[in-house]
Design an enzyme around this catalytic site. Structure first.
Site, PDB file in Angstrom:
ATOM      1  N   ASP A  38       0.863  -1.175   0.000  1.00  0.00           N
ATOM      2  CA  ASP A  38       0.000   0.000   0.000  1.00  0.00           C
ATOM      3  C   ASP A  38       0.902   1.229   0.000  1.00  0.00           C
ATOM      4  O   ASP A  38       1.560   1.517   0.998  1.00  0.00           O
ATOM      5  CB  ASP A  38      -0.901  -0.023   1.230  1.00  0.00           C
ATOM      6  N   TYR A  43       2.922   9.998   0.606  1.00  0.00           N
ATOM      7  CA  TYR A  43       3.768   9.509   1.698  1.00  0.00           C
ATOM      8  C   TYR A  43       5.211   9.980   1.549  1.00  0.00           C
ATOM      9  O   TYR A  43       5.985   9.913   2.493  1.00  0.00           O
ATOM     10  CB  TYR A  43       3.761   7.982   1.769  1.00  0.00           C
TER      11      TYR A  43
END
Length: 69
Positions: A38, A43
């Site tokens: 994931d 991020y």
């Protein structure tokens, strides 16, 4: 999926894993059998993920087709 493949229900989340930790964490989870990652560009760790994966691919440990990202 429409090609008969199933996506592993258990995914490894990469959120909040810093670049310096990724070199230790990601190879370990791949070695124990995770094949679903994931990831998200937000991020900000995609480069370190790519570096780890590239090394695994070059060593012949995995193929890109083994993974769901």
């Amino acid at each position: 999926m429409n090609n008969g493949e199933g996506i592993p229900a258990m995914a490894f989340g990469t959120y909040q894993i810093k670049d310096e930790e990724m070199n230790d964490v990601l190879p370990t989870v791949l070695n124990v059998g995770y094949r679903h990652l994931d990831c998200a560009w937000i991020y900000h760790n995609e480069k370190s993920i790519g570096n780890v994966l590239q090394e695994k691919f070059q060593r012949g440990d995995l193929k890109r087709s083994d993974l769901f990202i």
